[in-house]
Design a protein around this motif. Structure first.
Motif, PDB file in Angstrom:
ATOM      1  N   LEU A  96       0.852  -1.192   0.000  1.00 12.65           N
ATOM      2  CA  LEU A  96       0.000   0.000   0.000  1.00 12.65           C
ATOM      3  C   LEU A  96       0.885   1.238   0.000  1.00 12.65           C
ATOM      4  O   LEU A  96       1.879   1.301   0.735  1.00 12.65           O
ATOM      5  N   ILE A  97       0.523   2.185  -0.835  1.00 19.67           N
ATOM      6  CA  ILE A  97       1.305   3.433  -0.912  1.00 19.67           C
ATOM      7  C   ILE A  97       0.355   4.596  -0.631  1.00 19.67           C
ATOM      8  O   ILE A  97      -0.695   4.703  -1.262  1.00 19.67           O
ATOM      9  N   ALA A  98       0.719   5.430   0.331  1.00 18.68           N
ATOM     10  CA  ALA A  98      -0.125   6.592   0.646  1.00 18.68           C
ATOM     11  C   ALA A  98       0.516   7.842   0.056  1.00 18.68           C
ATOM     12  O   ALA A  98       1.685   8.127   0.301  1.00 18.68           O
ATOM     13  N   VAL A  99      -0.261   8.544  -0.729  1.00 21.56           N
ATOM     14  CA  VAL A  99       0.182   9.839  -1.252  1.00 21.56           C
ATOM     15  C   VAL A  99      -0.580  10.861  -0.413  1.00 21.56           C
ATOM     16  O   VAL A  99      -1.810  10.899  -0.433  1.00 21.56           O
ATOM     17  N   VAL A 100       0.152  11.637   0.378  1.00 23.64           N
ATOM     18  CA  VAL A 100      -0.483  12.488   1.393  1.00 23.64           C
ATOM     19  C   VAL A 100      -0.264  13.965   1.064  1.00 23.64           C
ATOM     20  O   VAL A 100       0.835  14.352   0.650  1.00 23.64           O
ATOM     21  N   GLY A 101      -1.301  14.759   1.262  1.00 21.58           N
ATOM     22  CA  GLY A 101      -1.114  16.194   1.058  1.00 21.58           C
ATOM     23  C   GLY A 101      -2.376  16.984   1.337  1.00 21.58           C
ATOM     24  O   GLY A 101      -3.435  16.671   0.814  1.00 21.58           O
ATOM     25  N   ARG A 102      -2.256  18.027   2.187  1.00 21.16           N
ATOM     26  CA  ARG A 102      -3.423  18.849   2.498  1.00 21.16           C
ATOM     27  C   ARG A 102      -3.863  19.673   1.300  1.00 21.16           C
ATOM     28  O   ARG A 102      -4.986  20.139   1.242  1.00 21.16           O
ATOM     29  N   SER A 103      -2.951  19.880   0.339  1.00 20.86           N
ATOM     30  CA  SER A 103      -3.303  20.716  -0.818  1.00 20.86           C
ATOM     31  C   SER A 103      -4.009  19.918  -1.908  1.00 20.86           C
ATOM     32  O   SER A 103      -4.477  20.487  -2.885  1.00 20.86           O
ATOM     33  N   MET A 104      -4.095  18.602  -1.740  1.00 17.68           N
ATOM     34  CA  MET A 104      -4.636  17.785  -2.824  1.00 17.68           C
ATOM     35  C   MET A 104      -6.105  18.073  -3.087  1.00 17.68           C
ATOM     36  O   MET A 104      -6.554  18.076  -4.214  1.00 17.68           O
ATOM     37  N   LYS A 105      -6.864  18.358  -1.989  1.00 16.64           N
ATOM     38  CA  LYS A 105      -8.309  18.480  -2.186  1.00 16.64           C
ATOM     39  C   LYS A 105      -8.693  19.727  -2.971  1.00 16.64           C
ATOM     40  O   LYS A 105      -9.752  19.786  -3.561  1.00 16.64           O
ATOM     41  N   SER A 106      -7.829  20.731  -2.962  1.00 18.17           N
ATOM     42  CA  SER A 106      -8.182  21.952  -3.681  1.00 18.17           C
ATOM     43  C   SER A 106      -7.627  21.964  -5.101  1.00 18.17           C
ATOM     44  O   SER A 106      -7.695  22.970  -5.784  1.00 18.17           O
ATOM     45  N   GLN A 107      -7.052  20.855  -5.515  1.00 14.82           N
ATOM     46  CA  GLN A 107      -6.488  20.846  -6.866  1.00 14.82           C
ATOM     47  C   GLN A 107      -7.082  19.727  -7.699  1.00 14.82           C
ATOM     48  O   GLN A 107      -7.256  18.613  -7.210  1.00 14.82           O
ATOM     49  N   THR A 108      -7.382  20.049  -8.932  1.00 13.07           N
ATOM     50  CA  THR A 108      -7.933  19.007  -9.798  1.00 13.07           C
ATOM     51  C   THR A 108      -6.785  18.212 -10.420  1.00 13.07           C
ATOM     52  O   THR A 108      -5.674  18.722 -10.558  1.00 13.07           O
ATOM     53  N   GLY A 109      -7.087  16.995 -10.742  1.00 11.31           N
ATOM     54  CA  GLY A 109      -6.125  16.195 -11.500  1.00 11.31           C
ATOM     55  C   GLY A 109      -5.080  15.481 -10.675  1.00 11.31           C
ATOM     56  O   GLY A 109      -4.180  14.870 -11.233  1.00 11.31           O
TER      57      GLY A 109
END
Ligand code: ASP
Length: 439
Positions: free
Chosen positions: A373-386
């Protein structure tokens, strides 16, 4: 504003490192409470003082001669004292430890002496007061950290002294004996001291310039994270990123105190800030990537499973009965997948599978192992498309088959499952598309 500064073992491995630490502390008047670890490795292949002490204990408890590792411990401290030209001796303290090893060896007591002795040297070197952690940090009868008792005693004690050294890693148990946290536990002591004195910041000094965006054994020269929230850190740490001791986050998180990870060998570097909330964007869309190997998925198929209100509960119960924690539950219309750790599952595999077969009568029941399992983590992800598209583009371009996808509602992370053999390549390709291509 007060700062609590914790120094790890490599930052205090010898007199030269102590001098760097002294300069760091003296360069900022706010650095008033110091939490040292025991001396760590000076070079590859060296032995940490804590490990030497555990060896002393093992030999002593077996009634064997422990003088070789004990002498090595004494030499380490004496070299530091001489290298710092201190007019100070630990001879009496060594005698007390030796006597205890000979007559009533205790594991935690012995291990804790690494921090205790280093704390005595540090206090003498800095001219700070020494506060024995055994007098201010407590564990309850179940061996858990006793926060009520600790804060009610530690807080006022710190108020009494403007500058102090409090050794990391240990405290007193309810029966008055010395008890340690688990390995790496000086990080927890630092966090507790920061909370107790309502510090403005908890500085955790180590030998890297902050937390890295990916495992350096997989990605060469990964970028340093500048800012990360506690929640992002939890996600990454859970998925295997090596950071501070896991439990070190909680005391400061509760009090809203930021942690600043710094490099003793490069004090000019800003390091990483771990905070509750931040308006600062990370330089890249993602904050970090981490992952773990060796999961398995149990895929349960049954037509119209969703119309049975108790279907999920019954399946989950089969794992609960065998004490197997669930990692993820991605589902389809007529399929449900349970992802668990291979090593926790295999021992009870047949019990779990036969229980599932019996109580939910699935049409098919498959087990697949060797999943990472690989987690790609980031608080900025939800506000960016794609973002998701980018992850899957990276994996598709690397010809890696995705076996599972899970995006939590918080959109703080996207978790993908791949085969173990694709693990490292998958991490490298995701890192590449978000960091190297973005630069
Ligand atoms: N000295 C202890 C260890 O090696 C505790 C610490 O360094 O935090 O685990």
């Amino acid at each position: 504003m007060k700062k609590v500064v914790k120094f790890g073992g490599s930052s205090l491995a010898d007199a030269k490192q102590f001098m760097k630490v002294g300069e760091i502390i003296r360069s900022d008047d706010a650095r008033v409470y110091v939490v040292p670890s025991a001396p760590g490795k000076r070079y590859d292949g060296d032995i940490k003082v804590t490990d030497l002490l555990y060896e002393c204990y093992e030999l002593a408890v077996a009634g064997k001669n422990f003088y070789e590792p004990f002498l090595a411990v004494k030499d380490r401290y004496n070299e530091i004292i001489q290298g710092l030209s201190l007019n100070f001796s630990l001879a009496e303290a060594f005698d007390v430890i030796e006597d205890k090893l000979l007559h009533e060896p205790e594991k935690d007591y012995t291990a804790s002496r690494g921090e205790y002795l280093n704390g005595l040297i540090m206090a003498n070197f800095l001219g700070y007061e020494f506060i024995d952690a055994a007098e201010v940090i407590f564990f309850d009868e179940n061996g858990n950290f006793d926060d009520d008792k600790t804060y009610s005693i530690l807080g006022p004690r710190l108020e009494e002294c403007s500058c102090a050294v409090i050794p990391g890693f240990y405290g007193s148990s309810s029966d008055g004996k010395i008890k340690t946290f688990s390995r790496g536990g000086s990080d927890i002591t630092g966090s507790i001291v920061a909370r107790a004195c309502k510090a403005g910041v908890y500085e955790n000094w180590t030998d890297v310039s902050g937390l890295l965006m990916a495992d350096p054994h997989i990605v060469s020269n990964p970028a340093v994270m500048r800012n990360i929230t506690y929640r992002e850190l939890r996600e990454l740490a859970y998925m295997g990123a090596s950071v501070m001791h896991e439990d070190a986050i909680f005391p400061v998180k509760k009090a809203g105190i930021p942690i600043n990870i710094r490099n003793t060998n490069k004090p000019e570097d800003a390091g990483t800030w771990i905070v509750e909330n931040t308006a600062r964007r990370s330089k890249y869309t993602i904050t970090g990537i981490a992952g773990r190997k060796n999961f398995c998925s149990i895929i349960i198929a049954k037509d119209l499973m969703h119309s049975q209100a108790d279907f999920y509960r019954k399946v989950v119960q089969c794992f609960e009965e065998n004490n197997i924690p669930l990692e993820h539950l991605p589902s389809g219309i007529d399929t449900m997948t349970v992802i668990v750790h291979e090593n926790k599952f295999i021992e009870h595999e047949q019990e779990v599978l036969s229980r599932i077969a019996k109580i939910v009568e699935p049409e098919s029941l498959e087990v697949e192992s060797g999943i990472s399992l690989i987690a790609v983590v980031g608080r900025s992800m939800k506000s960016q498309t794609g973002t998701a598209a980018k992850i899957f583009r990276a994996l598709a371009d690397a010809r890696i088959n995705v076996r599972m996808i899970d995006q939590g509602a918080s959109e703080l992370n996207i978790i993908v499952g791949v085969l173990n053999e694709d693990f490292e390549r998958a991490i490298r390709s995701i890192y590449h598309i978000f960091v190297e291509v973005a630069e």
